[in-house]
Design a protein around this motif. Structure first.
Motif, PDB file in Angstrom:
ATOM      1  N   UNK A 165       0.828  -1.201   0.000  1.00 23.45           N
ATOM      2  CA  UNK A 165       0.000   0.000   0.000  1.00 23.45           C
ATOM      3  C   UNK A 165       0.868   1.258   0.000  1.00 23.45           C
ATOM      4  N   UNK A 166       1.947   1.243   0.768  1.00 21.78           N
ATOM      5  CA  UNK A 166       2.880   2.374   0.782  1.00 21.78           C
ATOM      6  C   UNK A 166       3.481   2.574  -0.602  1.00 21.78           C
ATOM      7  N   UNK A 167       3.838   1.494  -1.264  1.00 20.94           N
ATOM      8  CA  UNK A 167       4.382   1.564  -2.610  1.00 20.94           C
ATOM      9  C   UNK A 167       3.358   2.174  -3.572  1.00 20.94           C
ATOM     10  N   UNK A 168       2.089   1.750  -3.452  1.00 24.83           N
ATOM     11  CA  UNK A 168       1.020   2.307  -4.287  1.00 24.83           C
ATOM     12  C   UNK A 168       0.880   3.812  -4.058  1.00 24.83           C
ATOM     13  N   UNK A 169       0.883   4.217  -2.798  1.00 26.88           N
ATOM     14  CA  UNK A 169       0.745   5.637  -2.473  1.00 26.88           C
ATOM     15  C   UNK A 169       1.890   6.463  -3.053  1.00 26.88           C
ATOM     16  N   UNK A 170       3.107   5.920  -2.999  1.00 22.97           N
ATOM     17  CA  UNK A 170       4.251   6.624  -3.572  1.00 22.97           C
ATOM     18  C   UNK A 170       4.099   6.785  -5.078  1.00 22.97           C
ATOM     19  N   UNK A 171       3.615   5.750  -5.746  1.00 20.93           N
ATOM     20  CA  UNK A 171       3.405   5.819  -7.191  1.00 20.93           C
ATOM     21  C   UNK A 171       2.330   6.840  -7.540  1.00 20.93           C
ATOM     22  N   UNK A 172       1.249   6.851  -6.770  1.00 17.57           N
ATOM     23  CA  UNK A 172       0.171   7.811  -7.018  1.00 17.57           C
ATOM     24  C   UNK A 172       0.666   9.231  -6.778  1.00 17.57           C
ATOM     25  N   UNK A 173       1.448   9.451  -5.725  1.00 20.99           N
ATOM     26  CA  UNK A 173       2.012  10.777  -5.455  1.00 20.99           C
ATOM     27  C   UNK A 173       2.898  11.235  -6.615  1.00 20.99           C
ATOM     28  N   UNK A 174       3.688  10.318  -7.161  1.00 23.35           N
ATOM     29  CA  UNK A 174       4.573  10.671  -8.275  1.00 23.35           C
ATOM     30  C   UNK A 174       3.757  11.079  -9.496  1.00 23.35           C
ATOM     31  N   UNK A 175       2.663  10.391  -9.748  1.00 23.94           N
ATOM     32  CA  UNK A 175       1.802  10.731 -10.885  1.00 23.94           C
ATOM     33  C   UNK A 175       1.156  12.093 -10.658  1.00 23.94           C
ATOM     34  N   UNK A 176       0.697  12.341  -9.429  1.00 21.03           N
ATOM     35  CA  UNK A 176       0.074  13.631  -9.128  1.00 21.03           C
ATOM     36  C   UNK A 176       1.050  14.778  -9.349  1.00 21.03           C
ATOM     37  N   UNK A 177       2.303  14.580  -8.990  1.00 23.69           N
ATOM     38  CA  UNK A 177       3.300  15.632  -9.195  1.00 23.69           C
ATOM     39  C   UNK A 177       3.550  15.891 -10.669  1.00 23.69           C
ATOM     40  N   UNK A 178       3.447  14.842 -11.482  1.00 23.17           N
ATOM     41  CA  UNK A 178       3.635  15.004 -12.920  1.00 23.17           C
ATOM     42  C   UNK A 178       2.442  15.686 -13.569  1.00 23.17           C
ATOM     43  N   UNK A 179       1.307  15.692 -12.873  1.00 21.27           N
ATOM     44  CA  UNK A 179       0.092  16.262 -13.429  1.00 21.27           C
ATOM     45  C   UNK A 179      -0.004  17.770 -13.168  1.00 21.27           C
ATOM     46  N   UNK A 180       1.100  18.423 -13.123  1.00 18.61           N
ATOM     47  CA  UNK A 180       1.135  19.876 -12.993  1.00 18.61           C
ATOM     48  C   UNK A 180       1.605  20.462 -14.314  1.00 18.61           C
ATOM     49  N   UNK A 181       1.125  21.632 -14.646  1.00 18.55           N
ATOM     50  CA  UNK A 181       1.605  22.300 -15.854  1.00 18.55           C
ATOM     51  C   UNK A 181       2.034  23.714 -15.496  1.00 18.55           C
ATOM     52  N   UNK A 182       2.869  24.279 -16.322  1.00 18.03           N
ATOM     53  CA  UNK A 182       3.372  25.615 -16.063  1.00 18.03           C
ATOM     54  C   UNK A 182       2.476  26.624 -16.789  1.00 18.03           C
ATOM     55  N   UNK A 183       2.049  27.657 -16.061  1.00 16.42           N
ATOM     56  CA  UNK A 183       1.220  28.674 -16.686  1.00 16.42           C
ATOM     57  C   UNK A 183       2.104  29.734 -17.363  1.00 16.42           C
ATOM     58  N   UNK A 184       1.496  30.782 -17.917  1.00 22.19           N
ATOM     59  CA  UNK A 184       2.227  31.815 -18.657  1.00 22.19           C
ATOM     60  C   UNK A 184       3.227  32.569 -17.788  1.00 22.19           C
ATOM     61  N   UNK A 185       2.986  32.637 -16.469  1.00 19.33           N
ATOM     62  CA  UNK A 185       3.881  33.348 -15.566  1.00 19.33           C
ATOM     63  C   UNK A 185       5.006  32.441 -15.065  1.00 19.33           C
ATOM     64  N   UNK A 186       5.055  31.206 -15.538  1.00 15.53           N
ATOM     65  CA  UNK A 186       6.101  30.290 -15.126  1.00 15.53           C
ATOM     66  C   UNK A 186       5.807  29.594 -13.803  1.00 15.53           C
ATOM     67  N   UNK A 187       4.581  29.676 -13.352  1.00 17.48           N
ATOM     68  CA  UNK A 187       4.187  29.024 -12.114  1.00 17.48           C
ATOM     69  C   UNK A 187       3.508  27.692 -12.432  1.00 17.48           C
ATOM     70  N   UNK A 188       3.683  26.752 -11.533  1.00 16.11           N
ATOM     71  CA  UNK A 188       3.033  25.450 -11.720  1.00 16.11           C
ATOM     72  C   UNK A 188       1.607  25.508 -11.209  1.00 16.11           C
ATOM     73  N   UNK A 189       0.702  24.917 -11.970  1.00 13.23           N
ATOM     74  CA  UNK A 189      -0.668  24.813 -11.544  1.00 13.23           C
ATOM     75  C   UNK A 189      -1.179  23.424 -11.919  1.00 13.23           C
ATOM     76  N   UNK A 190      -2.285  23.032 -11.291  1.00 12.76           N
ATOM     77  CA  UNK A 190      -2.830  21.714 -11.561  1.00 12.76           C
ATOM     78  C   UNK A 190      -3.295  21.621 -12.992  1.00 12.76           C
ATOM     79  N   UNK A 191      -3.122  20.453 -13.558  1.00 15.52           N
ATOM     80  CA  UNK A 191      -3.498  20.184 -14.949  1.00 15.52           C
ATOM     81  C   UNK A 191      -4.960  19.965 -15.069  1.00 15.52           C
TER      82      UNK A 191
END
Length: 68
Positions: A42-68
């Protein structure tokens, strides 16, 4: 569990552990071992999900990260 499992393999493994724990023939000692194995998985699953969530960010026009 030495090799790296995919998220799907982790979920499948958790389902198998749950099924084994529901068996009335499983000893208390085996239940504790299955519980420990399940918590690690379960800990391994949570780590994988956290990694995916971090990848699901995009950079806006001001160079800031926001949720995708």
């Amino acid at each position: 569990m030495g090799e790296e499992l995919t998220l799907e393999e982790c979920f499948s493994g958790l389902e198998e552990i749950i099924e084994k724990m529901q068996d009335t023939e499983v000893s208390l000692e085996d239940s504790f071992a299955l519980y420990e194995q399940g918590m690690k998985m379960l800990k391994n699953c949570n780590q994988k999900i956290d990694a995916v969530e971090k990848k699901m960010l995009k950079m806006n026009e001001q160079g800031e990260l926001e949720e995708f």
